[in-house]
Every structure is written in C-alpha cells, then in structure tokens.
Design a protein around this motif. Structure first.
Motif, PDB file in Angstrom:
ATOM      1  N   ALA A   1       8.935  -5.865  29.074  1.00 18.11           N
ATOM      2  CA  ALA A   1       7.938  -5.635  30.128  1.00 18.11           C
ATOM      3  C   ALA A   1       6.548  -6.011  29.654  1.00 18.11           C
ATOM      4  CB  ALA A   1       7.985  -4.184  30.574  1.00 18.11           C
ATOM      5  N   ALA A   2       6.213  -5.646  28.420  1.00 15.11           N
ATOM      6  CA  ALA A   2       4.892  -5.991  27.887  1.00 15.11           C
ATOM      7  C   ALA A   2       4.741  -7.496  27.723  1.00 15.11           C
ATOM      8  CB  ALA A   2       4.683  -5.293  26.550  1.00 15.11           C
ATOM      9  N   ARG A   3       5.808  -8.118  27.275  1.00 16.15           N
ATOM     10  CA  ARG A   3       5.767  -9.572  27.068  1.00 16.15           C
ATOM     11  C   ARG A   3       5.608 -10.308  28.398  1.00 16.15           C
ATOM     12  NH1 ARG A   3       9.585 -13.873  26.273  1.00 16.15           N
ATOM     13  NH2 ARG A   3       8.849 -15.331  24.682  1.00 16.15           N
ATOM     14  N   LEU A   4       6.348  -9.880  29.403  1.00 14.62           N
ATOM     15  CA  LEU A   4       6.255 -10.542  30.706  1.00 14.62           C
ATOM     16  C   LEU A   4       4.922 -10.263  31.378  1.00 14.62           C
ATOM     17  CD1 LEU A   4       9.855  -9.930  32.125  1.00 14.62           C
ATOM     18  CD2 LEU A   4       8.961 -11.947  30.972  1.00 14.62           C
ATOM     19  N   GLY A   5       4.247  -9.187  30.983  1.00 16.96           N
ATOM     20  CA  GLY A   5       2.973  -8.847  31.601  1.00 16.96           C
ATOM     21  C   GLY A   5       1.783  -9.586  31.021  1.00 16.96           C
ATOM     22  N   ARG A   6       1.976 -10.262  29.893  1.00 17.58           N
ATOM     23  CA  ARG A   6       0.858 -10.992  29.294  1.00 17.58           C
ATOM     24  C   ARG A   6       0.635 -12.314  30.019  1.00 17.58           C
ATOM     25  NH1 ARG A   6       3.358  -9.292  24.337  1.00 17.58           N
ATOM     26  NH2 ARG A   6       4.283 -11.360  24.072  1.00 17.58           N
ATOM     27  N   PRO A   7      -0.625 -12.644  30.338  1.00 18.16           N
ATOM     28  CA  PRO A   7      -0.871 -13.923  31.008  1.00 18.16           C
ATOM     29  C   PRO A   7      -0.626 -15.094  30.079  1.00 18.16           C
ATOM     30  CG  PRO A   7      -2.945 -12.875  30.417  1.00 18.16           C
ATOM     31  CD  PRO A   7      -1.861 -11.875  30.108  1.00 18.16           C
ATOM     32  N   GLY A   8      -0.130 -16.183  30.627  1.00 15.36           N
ATOM     33  CA  GLY A   8       0.076 -17.391  29.849  1.00 15.36           C
ATOM     34  C   GLY A   8      -1.173 -18.246  29.825  1.00 15.36           C
ATOM     35  N   PRO A   9      -1.136 -19.373  29.138  1.00  9.30           N
ATOM     36  CA  PRO A   9      -2.285 -20.281  29.107  1.00  9.30           C
ATOM     37  C   PRO A   9      -2.652 -20.734  30.515  1.00  9.30           C
ATOM     38  CG  PRO A   9      -0.608 -20.937  27.532  1.00  9.30           C
ATOM     39  CD  PRO A   9       0.008 -19.880  28.372  1.00  9.30           C
ATOM     40  N   ALA A  10      -3.937 -20.889  30.759  1.00 11.45           N
ATOM     41  CA  ALA A  10      -4.402 -21.266  32.101  1.00 11.45           C
ATOM     42  C   ALA A  10      -3.799 -22.587  32.556  1.00 11.45           C
ATOM     43  CB  ALA A  10      -5.927 -21.352  32.106  1.00 11.45           C
ATOM     44  N   VAL A  11      -3.544 -23.510  31.616  1.00 11.74           N
ATOM     45  CA  VAL A  11      -3.043 -24.824  31.987  1.00 11.74           C
ATOM     46  C   VAL A  11      -1.654 -24.754  32.619  1.00 11.74           C
ATOM     47  CG1 VAL A  11      -2.038 -25.318  29.725  1.00 11.74           C
ATOM     48  CG2 VAL A  11      -2.833 -27.209  31.142  1.00 11.74           C
ATOM     49  N   VAL A  12      -0.901 -23.701  32.311  1.00 10.42           N
ATOM     50  CA  VAL A  12       0.435 -23.533  32.902  1.00 10.42           C
ATOM     51  C   VAL A  12       0.545 -22.146  33.552  1.00 10.42           C
ATOM     52  CG1 VAL A  12       1.672 -25.224  31.503  1.00 10.42           C
ATOM     53  CG2 VAL A  12       1.307 -22.916  30.594  1.00 10.42           C
ATOM     54  N   ALA A  13      -0.547 -21.686  34.150  1.00  9.22           N
ATOM     55  CA  ALA A  13      -0.571 -20.340  34.734  1.00  9.22           C
ATOM     56  C   ALA A  13       0.400 -20.187  35.896  1.00  9.22           C
ATOM     57  CB  ALA A  13      -1.993 -20.009  35.200  1.00  9.22           C
ATOM     58  N   ASP A  14       0.791 -21.303  36.516  1.00 11.82           N
ATOM     59  CA  ASP A  14       1.718 -21.230  37.654  1.00 11.82           C
ATOM     60  C   ASP A  14       3.169 -21.106  37.227  1.00 11.82           C
ATOM     61  OD1 ASP A  14       1.559 -23.898  36.604  1.00 11.82           O
ATOM     62  OD2 ASP A  14       2.631 -24.613  38.376  1.00 11.82           O
ATOM     63  N   VAL A  15       3.453 -21.203  35.932  1.00 14.14           N
ATOM     64  CA  VAL A  15       4.830 -21.158  35.447  1.00 14.14           C
ATOM     65  C   VAL A  15       5.238 -19.698  35.254  1.00 14.14           C
ATOM     66  CG1 VAL A  15       6.392 -21.828  33.593  1.00 14.14           C
ATOM     67  CG2 VAL A  15       4.589 -23.397  34.331  1.00 14.14           C
ATOM     68  N   PRO A  16       6.292 -19.248  35.911  1.00 14.56           N
ATOM     69  CA  PRO A  16       6.695 -17.841  35.773  1.00 14.56           C
ATOM     70  C   PRO A  16       7.261 -17.538  34.393  1.00 14.56           C
ATOM     71  CG  PRO A  16       8.326 -19.050  37.055  1.00 14.56           C
ATOM     72  CD  PRO A  16       7.180 -19.988  36.842  1.00 14.56           C
TER      73      PRO A  16
END
Length: 272
Positions: free
Chosen positions: A164-179
């Motif tokens: 849950a913590a891992r999935l809650g962290r935002p990814g890099p802005a360049v691929v922010a649309d990738v789930p």
C-alpha cells in the motif's frame, strides 16, 4: 505486439521454471524486465511498444524473471542478486540454442541483469539497450538500506502495508500517467527478492570499460530510484555508449522506435 504471433515457453534453470514468450523471426533479441513487475504488467503499464522491434525483422524473446510473473522461485536471497539473475539470462540463451550474439534489452533490474551477463560472457551479445538504469555505485547505499528494511517489514507485518505504501508513492512526472501495480513475486519470496536487490549493484566501472559492445541508454528525468547520475556515469564507463534522456511522456513513447533502429542488424557497428 500487434500482428505478430507469440509462442509461450518454459524452461527449468537452477531449480526454477522460467516462463518466456517468443515472437518474430530473424536475429535474436532478449528482454529482461524491471524488478517486481513482469511481462504482463509491463504490457498493462503501456510504457514500451515492442511492435517496431518485430516489424524491423527481429525475433524478440521476453521472459519473466525468477519468482516474477509466471516464473517460479524459492525464498533464497542470493537467487535475486544481479549476478544470479544474469545466470538465468545466460541460461535462457542456452535453452534457445542461440549460436550467434544476441541483442539484449534490460529495464532497471533487467539493466543490471543484462550488464552482468554481458560482462561475464561478452561474446553472447551484439548490442545492448539499457532502459532506466537503476541507482548504482555511490547512490546505491540508501536504496539497499530501504530494501533491507522493507524485507524485514514484510516478514514482520505481512506484505499488504508495504505494498500500500509503495503504490501510494508518486512516480516520476514524466510517466505520471502510468498506473502502479502490486509486485508480482509472492509474499513468501518477496523478502528474498528485496534482500537480493539490496546486495546488488551494477558491474564496476572498470569492468564496464572493458565491455566493447555498442550500448544505447534510455533514461528519464526526476526519478530518484533511476537517477540521471547513474545513466550519465554508465555512459561514461561504457566505451561505445549513446545516452538519450526523455523529459516528456511523448518522448518516452519514441523508445520502441529507437530500440528497433539501434538493434537493426544492418546498422554499422562502431570499430572496436
């Protein structure tokens, strides 16, 4: 991989059943995915379009790393270090009966896998494509400590809170649309995968300097787990490397074409 038939296969190596898919005809290219995901998850993420590779007349074999996706694996920490995963990749080439040097594509953990395999057996490879190289060398320590702490937490509290913590962290802005997706290794093996990654690093720069194989490095910006400092240091260490950095999602979308062009067997190879 639109318009191309895909054959599923399995082979046994060092006590595990490793699953792979085989598509296309022509010179062989193998692909090693990143940590915690799988071939199927990569497809659902939609980051890499392999159609241009197959359309260019190459044979593409993608496999699930040990304990990832449809491959099996045991809770043995040393099975998940980069050198051990490299042994699996070399085992796959042997299973496929590859008699000529193959192209190799590796993403993140797969980048470490490919580089260790190429350093160990450079004659098995023609060209390398290294996608989002993972944090390495001077920046690897913090990542290793986090992996070890995560392994302890999974064993102590179960995987759900860590996931849950891992999935809650935002990814890099360049691929922010990738789930984000849950890790594919089963809970009983997950701590060993984490500790194996904690004990891993890319080959030493001196070893890479002796690896005279053309390498294309594709990186993106603003990702602490895959810092540009690693990609730049890797480009400096490898004697025949090209580095491309993407700062927009649209540019990441060009990677399939870039990979196909780089691996084209008619492309001249730089003199050694």
């Amino acid at each position: 991989m639109r318009g191309h038939a895909v054959t599923e296969g399995r082979f046994r190596h060092r006590g595990a059943e490793l699953a792979y898919e085989d598509a296309g005809e022509g010179p062989l290219v193998v692909h090693a995915h990143g940590g915690f995901v799988s071939r199927a998850v990569e497809d659902r993420m939609g980051l890499f379009d392999w159609t241009p590779v197959l359309d260019s007349g190459l044979r593409l074999v993608r496999y699930d790393a040990r304990a990832h996706g449809r491959s099996t694996g045991d809770p043995v920490d040393t099975d998940y270090t980069y050198p051990s995963l490299a042994d699996d990749l070399l085992g796959l080439l042997g299973h496929l009966g590859a008699t000529r040097p193959a192209g190799a594509v590796g993403a993140s953990m797969g980048c470490g896998t490919v580089l260790h395999a190429a350093v160990r057996a450079p004659g098995r490879f023609s060209r390398l494509v290294l996608l989002v190289p993972p944090t390495a060398w001077a920046t690897r320590g913090a990542y290793a400590r986090t992996c070890r702490a995560s392994a302890d937490a999974v064993e102590r509290d179960g995987a759900d809170a860590w996931i849950a913590a891992r999935l809650g962290r935002p990814g890099p802005a360049v691929v922010a649309d990738v789930p984000a997706f849950p890790p594919t290794p089963p809970e009983r093996v997950l701590p060993s995968v984490l500790r194996g990654l904690a004990a891993s690093d890319l080959p030493a720069p001196a070893a890479l300097a002796a690896l005279r194989r053309p390498a294309l490095i594709l990186a993106w910006a603003d990702d602490p787990g895959h810092p540009l400092s690693t990609a730049e240091a890797l480009a400096d260490a490898l004697p025949e490397a090209d580095l491309h950095v993407s700062r927009t999602r649209a540019d990441v979308g060009t990677w399939g074409r870039r990979i196909a062009e780089y691996l084209d067997p008619t492309r001249p190879r730089p003199a050694s």
